[in-house]
Motif scaffolding. Structure first.
Motif, mmCIF file in Angstrom:
data_model
loop_
_atom_site.group_PDB
_atom_site.id
_atom_site.type_symbol
_atom_site.label_atom_id
_atom_site.label_comp_id
_atom_site.label_asym_id
_atom_site.label_seq_id
_atom_site.Cartn_x
_atom_site.Cartn_y
_atom_site.Cartn_z
ATOM 1 N N VAL A 171 13.210 -8.714 -10.641
ATOM 2 C CA VAL A 171 13.997 -9.921 -10.360
ATOM 3 C C VAL A 171 15.424 -9.529 -9.972
ATOM 4 N N TRP A 172 15.896 -10.116 -8.880
ATOM 5 C CA TRP A 172 17.259 -9.827 -8.424
ATOM 6 C C TRP A 172 17.904 -11.140 -7.984
ATOM 7 N N GLY A 173 18.881 -11.596 -8.746
ATOM 8 C CA GLY A 173 19.564 -12.842 -8.404
ATOM 9 C C GLY A 173 20.417 -12.666 -7.160
ATOM 10 N N THR A 174 20.396 -13.670 -6.270
ATOM 11 C CA THR A 174 21.113 -13.521 -5.005
ATOM 12 C C THR A 174 21.691 -14.868 -4.577
ATOM 13 N N ALA A 175 22.299 -14.905 -3.408
ATOM 14 C CA ALA A 175 22.852 -16.148 -2.875
ATOM 15 C C ALA A 175 22.465 -16.262 -1.399
ATOM 16 N N GLN A 176 22.419 -17.482 -0.897
ATOM 17 C CA GLN A 176 22.020 -17.682 0.498
ATOM 18 C C GLN A 176 22.958 -16.923 1.438
ATOM 19 N N ASN A 177 22.365 -16.316 2.450
ATOM 20 C CA ASN A 177 23.085 -15.544 3.470
ATOM 21 C C ASN A 177 23.622 -14.204 2.966
#
Ligand SMILES: [Cu+2]
Length: 481
Positions: A206-212
């Protein structure tokens, strides 16, 4: 289920996706470290009743691996605290032959309690990995593999650079490794054994990310014999490199197929909306990695990336090539035939099968006494590979990357491992510019253990391996001598 916060995943990923950079590493510098192989435990499944007893590097299975900058000299002392002899093969690195880690060919095996110092220059940037090269099927299936990431001196602009080492495990009802290594087979004898795919030992990662956000994903097929078909949702991007070698023209990433040991570098932008989860998954629908999206990193994605800087590889001159044919047989009964074994005896199919040998290369089952091909240093070599079996194989050449030769002599981008379908023929070409004795074998490790291995000699210098071979008489599993 998952814990979709970056803090949590960072904790778990510290040693894998973001393996610590060695402070002393810089082009022209020397990085001096140790790597220890030992028995340890790992948890691959939340449903297993207890932790799995494994073999790991630096206390982990798979191992944490390392990241280092191109041009660095690595001096890495391998300490063997396993109950069995071992070695380390640095898969895909074009390094000095004596450092290649093949027991019985380039070095004697390292006995339990002893060490061997590997010393090599990291000339190519890219995604590589390491694993033992002695009883490889068993040692890798018990947990011995790790990523080896060589960074460009000016890496591309990304929000994260993640290596994803994909492994496969067979676990019994007690959560223990279920493979039957005495048979050298991929599937265990226990019909109740369960199959587990992990990324960096996790399922899913699992790797939390943000759009773009833009992510560099370095996929490594570290399974002992699985072809992985991988695609994504909520991620859009490009295939940047194959087996550590940058593509001159990155291509759009739709899905990638990886034979065991193959690697793919992707650059992807997160297109999923905040609150959604982007995923990397196999064709069978198995989620390898989950990317929960929180917020928006920027209003629009970054511009299309240019290619990664190329590694310097000599271009083969096909008009003056030395040609050879490598024919593989075996698998189903009837397809094996007679074959030679080490020592020179020719055995019938039944005799071969009785010795656990069921695959051949160039008429040999198991490691041949002599190289299948000897070429001069610097010669261009073309090998016509004939897969006279009904099964696919992932053929790996040590010490060199090679091109597949396409229609009209077109050179397909470089690889160190190539997937061949059952019944397929293909031609590969490379400049044999790295002197020494180099294995050429199937990286479906059960096939290798059951005979599918060979080697070529580049140049005529007598090297340490000749001595090692005479003294130890030691070969991979599957060799009967
Ligand atoms: Cu194979």
């Amino acid at each position: 289920m998952h814990e979709p916060t970056r803090r949590n995943v960072l904790k778990g990923l510290a040693a894998t996706a973001g393996a610590p950079m060695l402070a002393s590493c810089s082009p022209g510098g020397t990085a001096q470290t140790e790597v220890t192989a030992s028995a340890t435990t790992a948890r691959f499944s939340t449903t297993a009743p207890r932790a799995t007893r494994v073999w790991g590097y630096d206390g982990q299975a798979p191992g944490p691996g390392f990241r280092v900058t191109q041009g660095t000299r690595m001096v890495r002392r391998f300490v063997n605290r396993l109950p069995v002899p071992s070695t380390i093969h640095w898969h895909g690195l074009r390094i000095d032959n004596a450092m290649d880690g093949v027991a019985g060919l380039t070095q004697p095996p390292v006995p339990p309690g002893q060490s061997f110092t590997y010393d090599f220059l990291l000339r190519d940037a890219g995604t590589f990995w390491y694993h033992p090269h002695i009883d490889t099927l068993e040692q890798l299936a018990r947990g011995l593999s790790a990523p080896l990431i060589v960074l460009e001196t000016e890496p591309p602009d990304t929000d994260a650079d993640l290596s994803f080492l994909i492994n496969h495990w067979w676990l019994d009802g007690d959560g223990q490794i279920a493979n039957d290594f005495t048979r050298n087979e991929e599937t265990p004898r226990d019909p109740a054994a369960t199959s587990h795919l992990t990324v960096n030992g996790r399922a899913p990662l699992v790797w939390g990310t943000a759009q773009n956000e833009r992510l560099r994903l370095r996929l490594i097929n570290g399974t002992t014999g699985r072809i992985l078909d991988t695609s994504a949702q909520g991620l859009s991007g490009w295939v940047m490199a194959l087996d550590g070698m940058p593509l001159a023209r990155p291509r759009r990433f739709d899905r990638v197929t990886m034979a065991p040991a193959q690697r793919v570098d992707l650059l992807v932008d997160v297109t999923a909306d905040p609150g959604e989860e982007a995923q990397l998954r196999t064709a069978g629908g198995h989620v390898l990695a989950a990317f929960p999206v929180e917020g928006v990193a920027s209003a629009s994605p970054r511009p299309t990336p240019g290619p990664l800087p190329p590694n310097r590889v000599a271009r083969p001159d096909l008009r003056n090539a030395r040609r050879a044919t490598m024919r593989m047989t075996g698998g189903a009964l009837g397809a094996l035939g007679r074959a030679k074994i080490r020592g020179g005896a020719t055995l019938s199919q039944a005799e071969l099968v009785a010795r656990g040998l069921s695959w051949t290369m160039d008429g040999y089952a198991g490691m041949p006494d002599t190289p299948f091909l000897t070429v001069g240093e610097g010669e261009t070599v073309m090998i016509d590979i004939v897969n006279a079996t009904a099964e696919p194989h992932g053929m790996h050449l040590h010490g060199h990357h090679f091109h597949q030769v396409g229609q009209g002599g077109r050179l397909v981008p470089l690889r160190d491992t190539i997937l061949m379908d059952g019944g397929a023929r293909m031609t590969i070409a490379f400049v044999a510019d790295n002197p020494g004795d180099w294995m050429f074998h199937c990286h479906m490790l059960a096939h290798q253990a059951m005979g599918m291995m060979s080697w070529i000699r580049v140049g005529d210098r007598r090297t340490a391996m000749d001595i090692g071979r005479q003294r130890s008489g030691f070969w991979e599993a599957g060799d009967i001598c």
